[in-house]
Enzyme design. Structure first.
Site, PDB file in Angstrom:
ATOM      1  N   TYR A  81      26.522 -26.480 -17.242  1.00 34.24           N
ATOM      2  CA  TYR A  81      26.623 -27.599 -16.287  1.00 34.24           C
ATOM      3  C   TYR A  81      26.987 -27.115 -14.883  1.00 34.24           C
ATOM      4  CZ  TYR A  81      26.915 -30.607 -20.499  1.00 34.24           C
ATOM      5  OH  TYR A  81      26.690 -31.228 -21.707  1.00 34.24           O
ATOM      6  N   HIS A 120      26.448 -24.355 -27.621  1.00 31.45           N
ATOM      7  CA  HIS A 120      25.769 -25.482 -26.962  1.00 31.45           C
ATOM      8  C   HIS A 120      24.453 -25.877 -27.661  1.00 31.45           C
ATOM      9  CE1 HIS A 120      25.436 -27.556 -22.806  1.00 31.45           C
ATOM     10  NE2 HIS A 120      24.885 -28.295 -23.746  1.00 31.45           N
TER      11      HIS A 120
HETATM   12  N1  LIG Z   1      25.763 -31.023 -26.231  1.00 29.84           N
HETATM   13  C1  LIG Z   1      24.709 -31.341 -25.537  1.00 29.84           C
HETATM   14  O1  LIG Z   1      23.635 -30.716 -25.619  1.00 29.84           O
HETATM   15  C2  LIG Z   1      24.769 -32.525 -24.602  1.00 29.84           C
HETATM   16  C3  LIG Z   1      23.583 -33.071 -24.088  1.00 29.84           C
HETATM   17  C4  LIG Z   1      23.699 -34.178 -23.240  1.00 29.84           C
HETATM   18  C5  LIG Z   1      24.937 -34.689 -22.928  1.00 29.84           C
HETATM   19  N2  LIG Z   1      26.074 -34.113 -23.435  1.00 29.84           N
HETATM   20  C6  LIG Z   1      27.431 -34.623 -23.088  1.00 29.84           C
HETATM   21  O2  LIG Z   1      27.471 -36.014 -23.351  1.00 29.84           O
HETATM   22  C7  LIG Z   1      27.867 -36.708 -22.178  1.00 29.84           C
HETATM   23  C8  LIG Z   1      27.252 -38.107 -22.174  1.00 29.84           C
HETATM   24  O3  LIG Z   1      25.854 -38.036 -22.038  1.00 29.84           O
HETATM   25  P1  LIG Z   1      25.100 -38.461 -20.690  1.00 29.84           P
HETATM   26  O4  LIG Z   1      26.074 -38.396 -19.583  1.00 29.84           O
HETATM   27  O5  LIG Z   1      23.873 -37.617 -20.565  1.00 29.84           O
HETATM   28  O6  LIG Z   1      24.585 -39.919 -21.006  1.00 29.84           O
HETATM   29  P2  LIG Z   1      25.300 -41.309 -21.364  1.00 29.84           P
HETATM   30  O7  LIG Z   1      26.760 -41.180 -21.419  1.00 29.84           O
HETATM   31  O8  LIG Z   1      24.532 -41.880 -22.514  1.00 29.84           O
HETATM   32  O9  LIG Z   1      24.880 -42.200 -20.115  1.00 29.84           O
HETATM   33  C9  LIG Z   1      25.365 -41.959 -18.843  1.00 29.84           C
HETATM   34  C10 LIG Z   1      24.623 -42.910 -17.930  1.00 29.84           C
HETATM   35  O10 LIG Z   1      25.019 -44.238 -18.243  1.00 29.84           O
HETATM   36  C11 LIG Z   1      25.469 -44.890 -17.078  1.00 29.84           C
HETATM   37  N3  LIG Z   1      26.629 -45.709 -17.432  1.00 29.84           N
HETATM   38  C12 LIG Z   1      27.790 -45.304 -17.996  1.00 29.84           C
HETATM   39  N4  LIG Z   1      28.606 -46.340 -18.185  1.00 29.84           N
HETATM   40  C13 LIG Z   1      27.953 -47.432 -17.726  1.00 29.84           C
HETATM   41  C14 LIG Z   1      28.286 -48.798 -17.638  1.00 29.84           C
HETATM   42  N5  LIG Z   1      29.451 -49.261 -18.081  1.00 29.84           N
HETATM   43  N6  LIG Z   1      27.363 -49.642 -17.101  1.00 29.84           N
HETATM   44  C15 LIG Z   1      26.172 -49.189 -16.657  1.00 29.84           C
HETATM   45  N7  LIG Z   1      25.805 -47.908 -16.714  1.00 29.84           N
HETATM   46  C16 LIG Z   1      26.686 -47.030 -17.243  1.00 29.84           C
HETATM   47  C17 LIG Z   1      25.830 -43.806 -16.091  1.00 29.84           C
HETATM   48  O11 LIG Z   1      25.548 -44.278 -14.787  1.00 29.84           O
HETATM   49  P3  LIG Z   1      26.706 -44.443 -13.665  1.00 29.84           P
HETATM   50  O12 LIG Z   1      27.092 -43.052 -13.271  1.00 29.84           O
HETATM   51  O13 LIG Z   1      25.985 -45.192 -12.606  1.00 29.84           O
HETATM   52  O14 LIG Z   1      27.818 -45.221 -14.302  1.00 29.84           O
HETATM   53  C18 LIG Z   1      24.898 -42.676 -16.482  1.00 29.84           C
HETATM   54  O15 LIG Z   1      23.674 -42.816 -15.791  1.00 29.84           O
HETATM   55  C19 LIG Z   1      27.388 -35.781 -21.058  1.00 29.84           C
HETATM   56  O16 LIG Z   1      27.965 -36.101 -19.812  1.00 29.84           O
HETATM   57  C20 LIG Z   1      27.754 -34.438 -21.600  1.00 29.84           C
HETATM   58  O17 LIG Z   1      29.127 -34.175 -21.390  1.00 29.84           O
HETATM   59  C21 LIG Z   1      26.007 -33.055 -24.273  1.00 29.84           C
END
Ligand SMILES: NC(=O)c1ccc[n+]([C@@H]2O[C@H](COP(=O)([O-])OP(=O)(O)OC[C@H]3O[C@@H](n4cnc5c(N)ncnc54)[C@H](OP(=O)(O)O)[C@@H]3O)[C@@H](O)[C@H]2O)c1
Length: 265
Positions: free
Chosen positions: A39, A97
């Site tokens: 990241y 990862h």
């Molecule tokens: N291990 C892996 O390979 C892997 C892969 C992907 C992700 N991850 C981890 O998982 C975490 C979560 O995944 P993600 O960040 O990709 O996706 P997510 O949590 O499913 O979605 C985040 C998105 O949702 C929006 N959001 C969040 N809360 C909201 C709300 N209350 N109302 C409206 N929109 C909302 C955010 O926009 P706003 O910023 O506008 O609120 C952002 O665009 C990552 O940050 C990372 O740490 C791990």
């Protein structure tokens, strides 16, 4: 289960955006933070934590080792580099990862266990592992050492076979992209439940995942979203509401790296 049920993610967030997001998250009550070497934000996550003034032992910090470091020579030095960037003596959880091509589970899992024995990380685990890969990791070091498998899991990708297997093995499932990166927030069923309950679509989705027993790490750049998401822990869905969300599974995957992805279950 030792992995906190509710944490905050930092994927895609860089520089001042990640500093603000982590600081806001800590201020509104989050205590678990998910970062990764790839990241490119470990130093900023560390800075936000330092500036928050919250004692290190109150926090649960996760990082993830990138694929090119999954070998005997590079794994531990790369984790030490992460600790330097984070400005910490240890992380709480270190994950592999992605299983990645051209890497050897039997070589790198014992090295990850060694990192734990050295005190560089309190716990270890994996991410994006299938049932077969998880079995291999368990064979390499003992399943009891694997704290979690962090995988994509949302109402649109419910990963039931893997979740069932992990429950049988006593390995915590951490759901990433629980909101399907925002997609499920436009879902009619989820919006209907949210309206009926006076909650947000995000709260309904996160409450569904928590009630299934998964740990979650939703991310947001907005303080109000971080704050309201955390309140999902107070929303208890009825069995009927859970069943309506269960019916939304459509095997729709957001994170599918062509070069890294295994043959999914
Ligand atoms: N291990 C892996 O390979 C892997 C892969 C992907 C992700 N991850 C981890 O998982 C975490 C979560 O995944 P993600 O960040 O990709 O996706 P997510 O949590 O499913 O979605 C985040 C998105 O949702 C929006 N959001 C969040 N809360 C909201 C709300 N209350 N109302 C409206 N929109 C909302 C955010 O926009 P706003 O910023 O506008 O609120 C952002 O665009 C990552 O940050 C990372 O740490 C791990």
């Amino acid at each position: 289960m030792t992995v906190p049920a509710f944490g905050v993610g930092t994927f895609r967030l860089k520089e001042q955006v990640v500093i603000d997001s982590v600081k806001n998250a800590l201020e509104v009550g989050y205590r678990a933070i998910d970062t990764a070497q790839i990241y490119g934000n470990e130093a900023e996550v560390g800075q936000a934590i330092r500036e928050s003034g919250i004692a290190r032992e109150e926090l649960y910090v996760t990082t993830k080792v990138w694929v090119d470091k999954l070998n005997k020579n590079d794994l531990i030095p790369s984790l030490k580099e992460s600790l330097e960037k984070l400005d910490m003596d240890y992380v709480d959880l270190t994950l592999v990862h992605w299983p990645g091509p051209g890497t050897d589970i039997a070589e790198y899992m014992p090295e990850l266990l060694k990192a734990k024995e050295l005190g560089l990380t309190k716990e270890i685990g994996v991410s994006n592992f299938t049932i077969a890969l998880l079995k291999e990791a368990g064979d390499a070091i003992g399943m009891e050492h694997i704290a979690t498998n962090q995988v994509e899991l949302s109402p649109y990708l419910q990963n039931r076979k893997l979740a069932q297997f992990m429950q049988e093995q006593g390995v915590q499932l951490t759901s990433y992209m629980t909101l399907a990166y925002g997609k499920v927030l436009k879902d009619e069923t989820i919006i209907a439940i949210a309206n009926e309950r006076g909650a947000t679509a995000a709260q309904v989705t996160l409450a569904w995942a928590l009630q299934k027993g998964f740990a979650i790490i939703p991310s947001s750049t907005k303080r109000e979203n971080l704050e309201s998401n955390l309140k999902a822990a107070e929303l208890i869905l009825t069995q009927e509401e859970m069943t309506r969300i269960d019916a939304l599974d459509c095997n729709s995957r957001e994170a599918n790296s062509e070069s890294l992805a295994p043959e999914w279950d």
